[in-house]
Design a protein around this motif. Structure first.
Motif, PDB file in Angstrom:
ATOM      1  N   THR A  56       0.836  -1.205   0.000  1.00 36.89           N
ATOM      2  CA  THR A  56       0.000   0.000   0.000  1.00 36.89           C
ATOM      3  C   THR A  56       0.866   1.248   0.000  1.00 36.89           C
ATOM      4  O   THR A  56       0.637   2.175  -0.782  1.00 36.89           O
ATOM      5  N   PHE A  57       1.895   1.275   0.867  1.00 34.52           N
ATOM      6  CA  PHE A  57       2.792   2.433   0.889  1.00 34.52           C
ATOM      7  C   PHE A  57       3.528   2.572  -0.439  1.00 34.52           C
ATOM      8  O   PHE A  57       3.681   3.678  -0.955  1.00 34.52           O
ATOM      9  N   GLY A  58       3.971   1.462  -0.988  1.00 37.81           N
ATOM     10  CA  GLY A  58       4.663   1.497  -2.278  1.00 37.81           C
ATOM     11  C   GLY A  58       3.756   2.012  -3.377  1.00 37.81           C
ATOM     12  O   GLY A  58       4.178   2.800  -4.220  1.00 37.81           O
ATOM     13  N   ALA A  59       2.496   1.579  -3.363  1.00 32.82           N
ATOM     14  CA  ALA A  59       1.538   2.015  -4.376  1.00 32.82           C
ATOM     15  C   ALA A  59       1.269   3.518  -4.235  1.00 32.82           C
ATOM     16  O   ALA A  59       1.219   4.245  -5.233  1.00 32.82           O
ATOM     17  N   LYS A  60       1.106   3.988  -2.979  1.00 31.63           N
ATOM     18  CA  LYS A  60       0.861   5.421  -2.759  1.00 31.63           C
ATOM     19  C   LYS A  60       2.066   6.241  -3.221  1.00 31.63           C
ATOM     20  O   LYS A  60       1.918   7.289  -3.824  1.00 31.63           O
ATOM     21  N   GLU A  61       3.256   5.739  -2.903  1.00 33.49           N
ATOM     22  CA  GLU A  61       4.479   6.432  -3.314  1.00 33.49           C
ATOM     23  C   GLU A  61       4.559   6.503  -4.836  1.00 33.49           C
ATOM     24  O   GLU A  61       4.885   7.536  -5.408  1.00 33.49           O
ATOM     25  N   LYS A  62       4.226   5.411  -5.508  1.00 35.68           N
ATOM     26  CA  LYS A  62       4.265   5.381  -6.966  1.00 35.68           C
ATOM     27  C   LYS A  62       3.233   6.333  -7.557  1.00 35.68           C
ATOM     28  O   LYS A  62       3.528   7.046  -8.518  1.00 35.68           O
ATOM     29  N   VAL A  63       2.043   6.378  -6.984  1.00 33.81           N
ATOM     30  CA  VAL A  63       1.003   7.276  -7.480  1.00 33.81           C
ATOM     31  C   VAL A  63       1.468   8.725  -7.360  1.00 33.81           C
ATOM     32  O   VAL A  63       1.332   9.517  -8.298  1.00 33.81           O
ATOM     33  N   GLU A  64       2.054   9.079  -6.214  1.00 32.71           N
ATOM     34  CA  GLU A  64       2.553  10.446  -6.009  1.00 32.71           C
ATOM     35  C   GLU A  64       3.677  10.769  -6.993  1.00 32.71           C
ATOM     36  O   GLU A  64       3.722  11.848  -7.559  1.00 32.71           O
ATOM     37  N   GLU A  65       4.581   9.820  -7.172  1.00 38.92           N
ATOM     38  CA  GLU A  65       5.691  10.039  -8.105  1.00 38.92           C
ATOM     39  C   GLU A  65       5.176  10.196  -9.528  1.00 38.92           C
ATOM     40  O   GLU A  65       5.585  11.106 -10.253  1.00 38.92           O
ATOM     41  N   ASP A  66       4.232   9.350  -9.932  1.00 38.89           N
ATOM     42  CA  ASP A  66       3.659   9.442 -11.275  1.00 38.89           C
ATOM     43  C   ASP A  66       2.927  10.772 -11.464  1.00 38.89           C
ATOM     44  O   ASP A  66       3.016  11.396 -12.519  1.00 38.89           O
ATOM     45  N   ARG A  67       2.214  11.202 -10.439  1.00 36.73           N
ATOM     46  CA  ARG A  67       1.496  12.477 -10.507  1.00 36.73           C
ATOM     47  C   ARG A  67       2.499  13.625 -10.690  1.00 36.73           C
ATOM     48  O   ARG A  67       2.286  14.515 -11.500  1.00 36.73           O
ATOM     49  N   TYR A  68       3.585  13.585  -9.931  1.00 40.28           N
ATOM     50  CA  TYR A  68       4.619  14.617 -10.041  1.00 40.28           C
ATOM     51  C   TYR A  68       5.231  14.608 -11.447  1.00 40.28           C
ATOM     52  O   TYR A  68       5.406  15.656 -12.069  1.00 40.28           O
ATOM     53  N   ILE A  69       5.548  13.418 -11.954  1.00 37.11           N
ATOM     54  CA  ILE A  69       6.162  13.298 -13.278  1.00 37.11           C
ATOM     55  C   ILE A  69       5.213  13.840 -14.346  1.00 37.11           C
ATOM     56  O   ILE A  69       5.630  14.590 -15.229  1.00 37.11           O
ATOM     57  N   ARG A  70       3.922  13.480 -14.263  1.00 40.04           N
ATOM     58  CA  ARG A  70       2.951  13.974 -15.251  1.00 40.04           C
ATOM     59  C   ARG A  70       2.839  15.496 -15.179  1.00 40.04           C
ATOM     60  O   ARG A  70       2.786  16.169 -16.213  1.00 40.04           O
ATOM     61  N   ALA A  71       2.807  16.052 -13.968  1.00 40.73           N
ATOM     62  CA  ALA A  71       2.718  17.512 -13.818  1.00 40.73           C
ATOM     63  C   ALA A  71       3.959  18.173 -14.408  1.00 40.73           C
ATOM     64  O   ALA A  71       3.860  19.196 -15.100  1.00 40.73           O
ATOM     65  N   ARG A  72       5.112  17.605 -14.148  1.00 36.36           N
ATOM     66  CA  ARG A  72       6.367  18.182 -14.649  1.00 36.36           C
ATOM     67  C   ARG A  72       6.427  18.082 -16.181  1.00 36.36           C
ATOM     68  O   ARG A  72       6.836  19.028 -16.854  1.00 36.36           O
ATOM     69  N   GLU A  73       5.997  16.945 -16.720  1.00 35.73           N
ATOM     70  CA  GLU A  73       5.972  16.791 -18.176  1.00 35.73           C
ATOM     71  C   GLU A  73       5.019  17.804 -18.806  1.00 35.73           C
ATOM     72  O   GLU A  73       5.298  18.360 -19.858  1.00 35.73           O
ATOM     73  N   GLN A  74       3.883  18.050 -18.129  1.00 35.78           N
ATOM     74  CA  GLN A  74       2.908  19.035 -18.611  1.00 35.78           C
ATOM     75  C   GLN A  74       3.538  20.435 -18.618  1.00 35.78           C
ATOM     76  O   GLN A  74       3.388  21.184 -19.579  1.00 35.78           O
ATOM     77  N   GLU A  75       4.263  20.774 -17.551  1.00 35.78           N
ATOM     78  CA  GLU A  75       4.935  22.079 -17.477  1.00 35.78           C
ATOM     79  C   GLU A  75       5.946  22.227 -18.610  1.00 35.78           C
ATOM     80  O   GLU A  75       6.020  23.279 -19.255  1.00 35.78           O
ATOM     81  N   ILE A  76       6.714  21.175 -18.853  1.00 35.94           N
ATOM     82  CA  ILE A  76       7.723  21.221 -19.918  1.00 35.94           C
ATOM     83  C   ILE A  76       7.049  21.367 -21.278  1.00 35.94           C
ATOM     84  O   ILE A  76       7.484  22.151 -22.115  1.00 35.94           O
ATOM     85  N   ALA A  77       5.952  20.624 -21.502  1.00 31.68           N
ATOM     86  CA  ALA A  77       5.228  20.710 -22.771  1.00 31.68           C
ATOM     87  C   ALA A  77       4.666  22.114 -22.980  1.00 31.68           C
ATOM     88  O   ALA A  77       4.732  22.666 -24.087  1.00 31.68           O
ATOM     89  N   GLU A  78       4.118  22.718 -21.903  1.00 35.66           N
ATOM     90  CA  GLU A  78       3.579  24.070 -22.011  1.00 35.66           C
ATOM     91  C   GLU A  78       4.688  25.073 -22.321  1.00 35.66           C
ATOM     92  O   GLU A  78       4.500  25.984 -23.125  1.00 35.66           O
ATOM     93  N   ALA A  79       5.840  24.909 -21.669  1.00 31.88           N
ATOM     94  CA  ALA A  79       6.966  25.815 -21.915  1.00 31.88           C
ATOM     95  C   ALA A  79       7.441  25.694 -23.368  1.00 31.88           C
ATOM     96  O   ALA A  79       7.735  26.702 -24.017  1.00 31.88           O
ATOM     97  N   LYS A  80       7.501  24.454 -23.883  1.00 36.58           N
ATOM     98  CA  LYS A  80       7.916  24.259 -25.280  1.00 36.58           C
ATOM     99  C   LYS A  80       6.896  24.876 -26.231  1.00 36.58           C
ATOM    100  O   LYS A  80       7.271  25.474 -27.237  1.00 36.58           O
ATOM    101  N   ALA A  81       5.597  24.738 -25.916  1.00 36.97           N
ATOM    102  CA  ALA A  81       4.550  25.310 -26.764  1.00 36.97           C
ATOM    103  C   ALA A  81       4.647  26.829 -26.779  1.00 36.97           C
ATOM    104  O   ALA A  81       4.521  27.460 -27.839  1.00 36.97           O
ATOM    105  N   LYS A  82       4.886  27.432 -25.604  1.00 35.32           N
ATOM    106  CA  LYS A  82       5.024  28.887 -25.533  1.00 35.32           C
ATOM    107  C   LYS A  82       6.238  29.349 -26.331  1.00 35.32           C
ATOM    108  O   LYS A  82       6.179  30.359 -27.030  1.00 35.32           O
ATOM    109  N   ALA A  83       7.339  28.619 -26.214  1.00 35.92           N
ATOM    110  CA  ALA A  83       8.553  28.977 -26.945  1.00 35.92           C
ATOM    111  C   ALA A  83       8.320  28.874 -28.450  1.00 35.92           C
ATOM    112  O   ALA A  83       8.735  29.748 -29.216  1.00 35.92           O
ATOM    113  N   ALA A  84       7.630  27.829 -28.879  1.00 37.45           N
ATOM    114  CA  ALA A  84       7.341  27.647 -30.309  1.00 37.45           C
ATOM    115  C   ALA A  84       6.422  28.762 -30.807  1.00 37.45           C
ATOM    116  O   ALA A  84       6.617  29.290 -31.909  1.00 37.45           O
ATOM    117  N   ALA A  85       5.423  29.132 -29.996  1.00 43.32           N
ATOM    118  CA  ALA A  85       4.499  30.209 -30.385  1.00 43.32           C
ATOM    119  C   ALA A  85       5.241  31.538 -30.487  1.00 43.32           C
ATOM    120  O   ALA A  85       5.013  32.319 -31.418  1.00 43.32           O
TER     121      ALA A  85
END
Length: 139
Positions: A56-85
């Motif tokens: 359970t702790f491992g699963a919660k840790e993985k969910v938090e890590e995945d959430r962080y990674i997705r948020a960070r990837e979203q930030e990077i994608a938005e920054a790249k889109a702004k730079a391209a625009a």
């Protein structure tokens, strides 16, 4: 796009990717160690329960890590889109400026030729003002 002209810092991206790799490796290692060193209970129920809590702790840790990674990837994608625009906008403005300069230059030459036919002389600033007026009037 050109990352240097946009002010991107590729070393930060590399550090971030290295950090994510380290997180994944650490998570994998800690789950293996936790499972390897889980208390061996004689009671089957106790052993099952401690493994379930670890999972359970491992699963919660993985969910938090995945959430962080997705948020960070979203930030990077938005920054790249702004730079391209911004790059596209810059190129569009640059092209428009060249077109305007060419049109103004052509209008100035045309006006200068007309004035030269009658022998009239006008200052460079006056010629530029007439060209601007001609271009604005033709729109």
């Amino acid at each position: 796009g050109n990352c240097r002209s946009q002010g991107c810092d590729t070393s930060k991206t590399k550090q971030h990717n290295h950090y994510l790799t380290m997180l994944s490796a650490a998570r994998f290692a800690t789950t293996r160690i936790a499972r390897a060193n889980a208390p061996r209970a004689v009671n089957a129920l106790g052993a099952t329960r401690s493994m379930a809590i670890g999972d359970t702790f491992g699963a919660k840790e993985k969910v938090e890590e995945d959430r962080y990674i997705r948020a960070r990837e979203q930030e990077i994608a938005e920054a790249k889109a702004k730079a391209a625009a911004a790059e596209a906008n810059y190129k569009e403005l640059e092209g428009m400026d060249k077109e305007k300069m060419a049109a103004k230059s052509a209008a100035m030459n045309e006006i200068a030729d007309l004035l030269a036919q009658t022998g009239d002389v006008i200052s460079e600033a006056g010629l530029a003002n007439l060209a601007r007026w001609k271009i604005q009037g033709s729109k």
